[in-house]
Design a protein around this motif. Structure first.
Motif, PDB file in Angstrom:
ATOM      1  N   SER A  55       1.040 -53.187  35.956  1.00  0.00           N
ATOM      2  CA  SER A  55       1.992 -54.569  35.915  1.00  0.00           C
ATOM      3  C   SER A  55       2.528 -54.985  35.007  1.00  0.00           C
ATOM      4  O   SER A  55       1.975 -54.582  33.641  1.00  0.00           O
ATOM      5  N   ARG A  56       3.477 -55.340  34.732  1.00  0.00           N
ATOM      6  CA  ARG A  56       4.201 -56.279  33.811  1.00  0.00           C
ATOM      7  C   ARG A  56       3.110 -56.924  32.977  1.00  0.00           C
ATOM      8  O   ARG A  56       3.027 -56.570  31.255  1.00  0.00           O
ATOM      9  N   LEU A  57       1.635 -57.364  33.335  1.00  0.00           N
ATOM     10  CA  LEU A  57       1.265 -58.121  32.881  1.00  0.00           C
ATOM     11  C   LEU A  57       0.024 -57.289  32.479  1.00  0.00           C
ATOM     12  O   LEU A  57      -0.941 -58.184  32.240  1.00  0.00           O
ATOM     13  N   GLU A  59      -1.926 -55.572  35.013  1.00  0.00           N
ATOM     14  CA  GLU A  59      -2.417 -55.073  35.855  1.00  0.00           C
ATOM     15  C   GLU A  59      -2.859 -54.065  36.201  1.00  0.00           C
ATOM     16  O   GLU A  59      -1.473 -53.282  36.604  1.00  0.00           O
ATOM     17  N   ASP A 118       3.287 -56.179  43.712  1.00  0.00           N
ATOM     18  CA  ASP A 118       3.743 -56.944  42.615  1.00  0.00           C
ATOM     19  C   ASP A 118       2.850 -58.116  42.442  1.00  0.00           C
ATOM     20  O   ASP A 118       2.570 -59.246  42.793  1.00  0.00           O
ATOM     21  N   ASP A 120       1.692 -59.399  39.912  1.00  0.00           N
ATOM     22  CA  ASP A 120       1.060 -60.965  38.930  1.00  0.00           C
ATOM     23  C   ASP A 120       2.416 -61.737  39.891  1.00  0.00           C
ATOM     24  O   ASP A 120       2.026 -62.827  39.793  1.00  0.00           O
ATOM     25  N   ARG A 123       0.035 -63.723  42.204  1.00  0.00           N
ATOM     26  CA  ARG A 123      -0.865 -64.512  41.887  1.00  0.00           C
ATOM     27  C   ARG A 123      -0.009 -66.244  41.914  1.00  0.00           C
ATOM     28  O   ARG A 123      -1.155 -66.915  41.639  1.00  0.00           O
ATOM     29  N   GLU A 149      14.010 -59.252  39.032  1.00  0.00           N
ATOM     30  CA  GLU A 149      12.440 -59.343  39.369  1.00  0.00           C
ATOM     31  C   GLU A 149      11.603 -58.601  40.151  1.00  0.00           C
ATOM     32  O   GLU A 149      10.707 -58.707  39.978  1.00  0.00           O
ATOM     33  N   GLU A 170       6.485 -51.431  38.076  1.00  0.00           N
ATOM     34  CA  GLU A 170       6.020 -52.226  39.188  1.00  0.00           C
ATOM     35  C   GLU A 170       7.333 -50.608  40.387  1.00  0.00           C
ATOM     36  O   GLU A 170       6.249 -50.064  41.697  1.00  0.00           O
TER      37      GLU A 170
END
Length: 462
Positions: A55-57, A59, A118, A120, A123, A149, A170
């Protein structure tokens, strides 16, 4: 002697759909992935696991493949992180397939499952997952990514003057899986918010409309016979539509005399991308709440044109009110909430203008059904709660970070008052019913197996 339906038959599928254990909440990312890892550990001979992306963060995004049949089925949830019914559906489906040899053999497929595409965004919704029956609580903790997004709508797209190639990590992961497994059947797990059940199919499938109708009927859930999400979709049957197409959206807006380019801010869908492999795609849209008017096709006393114009006025009013509050704030943080409101709030006013133009082309004589009146009015309620809640979360983040100026604090107070007003108006819907999560999971589970069965039956006739 008790009759036992053949495993994988429609009768068997309907029985299984009605046997989902009672559920009261939705799992967060950690619990969801832990449940799949545990299932894979219990059945190492059936389930393989691999990481398909990040993921972008940061994960990891895992894929679980179950079985080894020649048919290739791909299912994924979390494409819109405010739509978590699919998390429970995939948990139940994977458990049943892993533990029921007869059902697994009836479909003779390899089931590729992405529990959450997804993490991110998911959450940012987890705070309401523990109490999903409260609509205003849901709205206060709601998050939906900006269109560019969203995993579902960031596949490459090019049509006339519109172009999109800002593919998310993603989405790239999902594209690689589609290219790898070339699914015969693909299920993107979504859900709606209020009303009745409706479906999207990538193409017409013999017997699918009747089978899809049978699933919610067996669970006592209504079909949504009101306004479809967009007038560009084609009806294969009641509440069963063709997939939304960005190119068709573009052409529809152009025919109304509206420049489509500013409004087509995202890419194409997973269904459009997978079509090159002959993939049949399914989406089952399910509401958290229902209302008696959702499938009431009796005529109202209002012309359809009047209903459309009233909705259009309310959308413009809502967009203008939110934009005024946002403009009064001194925003300093680049949060997901800010990016989302920056996209959705202008869309509300633009969508209102589009609806005015569409209404101008409708017959003045036609009366709206009660379902159409309800669905058009609830679009406004839905957007006020969703985007009012996200605007408030955006302003909350400024206050929590210690960067809120007096102007930002005044804007937040105004937003709190307006959101409270919209919540109070929503709560006057005394006939609203929170639907059992087990029944909603039953519809997605049953619809998935029912369409897969129709595709298998079609194989024998070709």
């Amino acid at each position: 002697m008790t009759h036992s339906p053949a495993p994988g038959s429609l009768e068997d599928i309907l029985e299984r759909s009605g046997g989902i254990p009672s559920l009261t909440d939705f799992p967060g990312v950690d619990d969801l992935l832990a449940s799949f890892t545990h299932l894979a550990d219990l059945h190492p001979e059936l389930i393989t696991t691999r990481r398909i992306g990040t993921s972008r963060l940061g994960e990891p995004i895992p894929l679980f493949s179950l079985g080894d049949g020649p048919r290739s089925y791909l299912l994924f949830a979390g494409v819109h992180p405010n739509e978590p019914i699919g998390f429970r559906t995939l948990q139940h489906l994977a458990t049943v397939l892993a533990t029921d040899d007869a059902l697994r053999e009836a479909f003779d497929a390899t089931w590729h499952i992405i529990p959450c595409i997804d993490p991110d965004g998911t959450r940012l919704n987890e705070q309401w997952y523990s109490a999903p029956s409260e609509r205003t609580h849901y709205a206060r903790h709601f998050y939906r990514p900006a269109p560019d997004e969203q995993v579902e709508w960031t596949f490459p797209f090019a049509h006339k003057q519109a172009w999109f190639d800002r593919v998310l990590p993603e989405t790239q992961a999902l594209m690689r899986v589609i290219d790898d497994v070339r699914p015969d059947f693909m299920v993107s797990l979504h859900n709606a918010e209020l009303g009745g059940v409706y479906f999207y199919l990538g193409t017409e499938v013999d017997g699918a409309v009747d089978a899809l109708h049978a699933v919610p009927r067996s669970l006592g859930l209504p079909l949504d016979t009101g306004e479809p999400e967009t007038p560009t979709v084609r009806a294969f049957g009641t509440a069963v539509y063709s997939m939304i197409s960005m190119s068709e959206e573009y052409d529809f807006l152009a025919e109304l005399g509206i420049d489509p380019v500013p409004l087509i801010s995202s890419g194409d869908s997973s269904s459009s991308y997978a079509a090159k492999y002959g993939t049949v795609s399914l989406v089952a849209e399910l509401p958290y709440w229902s209302h008696p008017d959702a499938d009431d096709d009796t005529p109202s006393e209002e012309p359809y044109v009047t209903v459309l114009h009233r909705k259009a006025d309310a959308l413009v009013e809502t967009g203008d009110a939110l934009q005024r509050i946002i403009d009064a704030a001194d925003l300093t943080l680049d949060t997901p909430f800010r990016r989302a409101t920056s996209a959705f709030v202008p869309y509300l006013s633009a969508n209102g203008e589009t609806e005015h133009r569409r209404a101008d082309g409708e017959s003045i004589a036609r009366l709206a059904s009660r379902a159409e009146v309800f669905s058009n009015e609830d679009v406004v309620r839905c957007f006020r709660l969703r985007y009012g809640g996200m605007t408030l979360r955006m302003l909350d983040a400024e206050v929590a970070a210690g960067s809120a100026t007096p102007g930002t604090r005044r804007a937040r107070a105004e937003m709190q008052a307006l959101f409270a007003q919209w919540c109070a108006e929503s709560e006057t819907q005394t006939e609203l019913t929170a639907l059992p999560i087990s029944s909603l999971v039953g519809v997605q589970f049953g619809a998935t197996l029912a369409v897969a069965r129709c595709l298998i039956d079609a194989e024998s006739t070709t």
